[in-house]
Design a protein around this motif. Sequence first.
Motif, PDB file in Angstrom:
ATOM      1  N   ASP A   1     111.141  13.898 -48.209  1.00 58.53           N
ATOM      2  CA  ASP A   1     110.105  15.317 -48.365  1.00 58.53           C
ATOM      3  C   ASP A   1     109.397  15.532 -46.995  1.00 58.53           C
ATOM      4  N   ILE A   2     108.776  14.255 -46.370  1.00 56.70           N
ATOM      5  CA  ILE A   2     108.096  14.534 -45.298  1.00 56.70           C
ATOM      6  C   ILE A   2     108.897  14.838 -43.919  1.00 56.70           C
TER       7      ILE A   2
ATOM      8  N   LYS B   1     102.472  10.930 -38.396  1.00 54.95           N
ATOM      9  CA  LYS B   1     101.147  10.749 -38.967  1.00 54.95           C
ATOM     10  C   LYS B   1     101.298  11.151 -40.405  1.00 54.95           C
ATOM     11  N   ALA B   2     102.127  12.101 -40.804  1.00 48.41           N
ATOM     12  CA  ALA B   2     102.046  12.241 -42.320  1.00 48.41           C
ATOM     13  C   ALA B   2     102.454  10.985 -43.149  1.00 48.41           C
ATOM     14  N   MET B   3     103.375  10.379 -42.695  1.00 54.83           N
ATOM     15  CA  MET B   3     104.076   9.315 -43.226  1.00 54.83           C
ATOM     16  C   MET B   3     103.043   8.199 -43.789  1.00 54.83           C
TER      17      MET B   3
ATOM     18  N   ARG C   1     107.694  17.136 -33.701  1.00 53.70           N
ATOM     19  CA  ARG C   1     108.079  16.746 -35.075  1.00 53.70           C
ATOM     20  C   ARG C   1     107.934  15.436 -35.528  1.00 53.70           C
ATOM     21  N   LEU C   2     108.492  14.653 -34.437  1.00 52.14           N
ATOM     22  CA  LEU C   2     108.533  13.001 -34.926  1.00 52.14           C
ATOM     23  C   LEU C   2     107.018  12.677 -35.014  1.00 52.14           C
ATOM     24  N   GLU C   3     106.210  13.196 -34.138  1.00 53.60           N
ATOM     25  CA  GLU C   3     104.795  12.748 -34.320  1.00 53.60           C
ATOM     26  C   GLU C   3     104.120  13.293 -35.438  1.00 53.60           C
TER      27      GLU C   3
END
Length: 70
Positions: free
Chosen positions: A37-38, A23-25, A17-19
């Motif tokens: 939100d992310i 990546k999304a950030m 989840r953290l990874e």
Amino acid sequence: MFARFGATAAAVIREQRLEACRKAMVAPRNTPRSLTDIANQFGCVDLSVFSRAFTAAYGVSPSRYREQHR
């Protein structure tokens, strides 16, 4: 199964989840999205808990990480 690798299922899920959040950030398409939100998208409903876990995993706060990788 996880014990053979010195991990727990919960720890592996948290890492994944953290990874995904990391990546999304920094993905260009997510620039206008908030960190809250992310984090929520990947199951982290409490931003303070997410922030502590992210900082422990990557050595820098989520907001600082995002600033450094824009």
